[in-house]
Design a protein around this motif. Structure first.
Motif, PDB file in Angstrom:
ATOM      1  N   VAL A   2       0.846  -1.183   0.000  1.00  0.00           N
ATOM      2  CA  VAL A   2       0.000   0.000   0.000  1.00  0.00           C
ATOM      3  C   VAL A   2       0.885   1.237   0.000  1.00  0.00           C
ATOM      4  O   VAL A   2       1.800   1.355   0.815  1.00  0.00           O
ATOM      5  CB  VAL A   2      -0.933   0.005   1.234  1.00  0.00           C
ATOM      6  CG1 VAL A   2      -1.727   1.281   1.300  1.00  0.00           C
ATOM      7  CG2 VAL A   2      -1.840  -1.202   1.214  1.00  0.00           C
ATOM      8  N   GLN A   4       1.795   4.808   0.942  1.00  0.00           N
ATOM      9  CA  GLN A   4       1.438   5.694   2.035  1.00  0.00           C
ATOM     10  C   GLN A   4       1.525   7.147   1.561  1.00  0.00           C
ATOM     11  O   GLN A   4       2.391   7.484   0.763  1.00  0.00           O
ATOM     12  CB  GLN A   4       2.394   5.489   3.223  1.00  0.00           C
ATOM     13  CG  GLN A   4       2.494   4.057   3.686  1.00  0.00           C
ATOM     14  CD  GLN A   4       1.166   3.478   4.123  1.00  0.00           C
ATOM     15  OE1 GLN A   4       0.301   4.175   4.601  1.00  0.00           O
ATOM     16  NE2 GLN A   4       0.994   2.194   3.930  1.00  0.00           N
ATOM     17  N   LYS A  82      -6.697   3.591  -0.307  1.00  0.00           N
ATOM     18  CA  LYS A  82      -6.638   2.198   0.163  1.00  0.00           C
ATOM     19  C   LYS A  82      -6.430   2.108   1.664  1.00  0.00           C
ATOM     20  O   LYS A  82      -7.136   1.397   2.356  1.00  0.00           O
ATOM     21  CB  LYS A  82      -5.535   1.436  -0.563  1.00  0.00           C
ATOM     22  CG  LYS A  82      -5.848   1.177  -2.016  1.00  0.00           C
ATOM     23  CD  LYS A  82      -4.753   0.379  -2.677  1.00  0.00           C
ATOM     24  CE  LYS A  82      -5.092   0.182  -4.148  1.00  0.00           C
ATOM     25  NZ  LYS A  82      -4.019  -0.496  -4.867  1.00  0.00           N
ATOM     26  N   SER A  83      -5.445   2.836   2.174  1.00  0.00           N
ATOM     27  CA  SER A  83      -5.101   2.721   3.592  1.00  0.00           C
ATOM     28  C   SER A  83      -5.835   3.728   4.468  1.00  0.00           C
ATOM     29  O   SER A  83      -5.852   3.577   5.682  1.00  0.00           O
ATOM     30  CB  SER A  83      -3.597   2.915   3.779  1.00  0.00           C
ATOM     31  OG  SER A  83      -3.242   4.271   3.515  1.00  0.00           O
TER      32      SER A  83
END
Length: 140
Positions: A2, A4, A82-83
């Motif tokens: 993922v 960041q 996503k995160s």
């Protein structure tokens, strides 16, 4: 893995500035901006952010935006879709940054001085479909 939201993902680049900030060199040729866009420059847009103005609050699936702050400063807010990790960073005159696909972003001028930003993007604006590749995502 993922991605960041980090200062590196913003790709903040200091620009050459002479004459006490009155002249800002955006690029020597267009190769560096085209590299950041991953292709051709298909749209150039000038933005003026008055005191308190906000922009963005959306994300793109395809569009890449390289933003050059010509004068003033801009608060950049990013969210990794996503995160859900967030980044808030002030970008000052004489710097440019990159907004990548699938990162929600919002820009804000919290200062009394206007901020002037030039945007380079890989997708052309389509007046018949102005919201093409724009997906609302409220941040600020």
């Amino acid at each position: 893995m993922v991605t960041q939201p980090t200062l590196e993902s913003l790709n903040i680049t200091k620009l050459n500035s002479v004459k006490e900030g009155k002249l800002v060199e955006l690029a020597r040729g267009t190769e560096d901006i085209r590299k950041e866009l991953g292709g051709e420059i298909n749209q150039v847009t000038a933005h003026i952010f008055n005191w308190g103005d906000k922009g963005g609050n959306h994300y793109h699936k395809e569009k890449v935006e390289v933003m050059a702050v010509l004068d003033g400063e801009i608060l950049v807010c990013l969210v990794n879709l996503k995160s859900k990790l967030q980044l808030v960073q002030t970008v000052y005159a004489g710097h440019r940054f990159t907004l990548l696909p699938n990162f929600a972003h919002a820009l804000h001028n919290p200062n009394q001085k206007n901020a002037y930003v030039l945007e380079f993007s890989n997708l052309r604006f389509n007046p018949e479909n102005p919201m093409n590749d724009v997906y609302k995502y409220p941040i600020i």
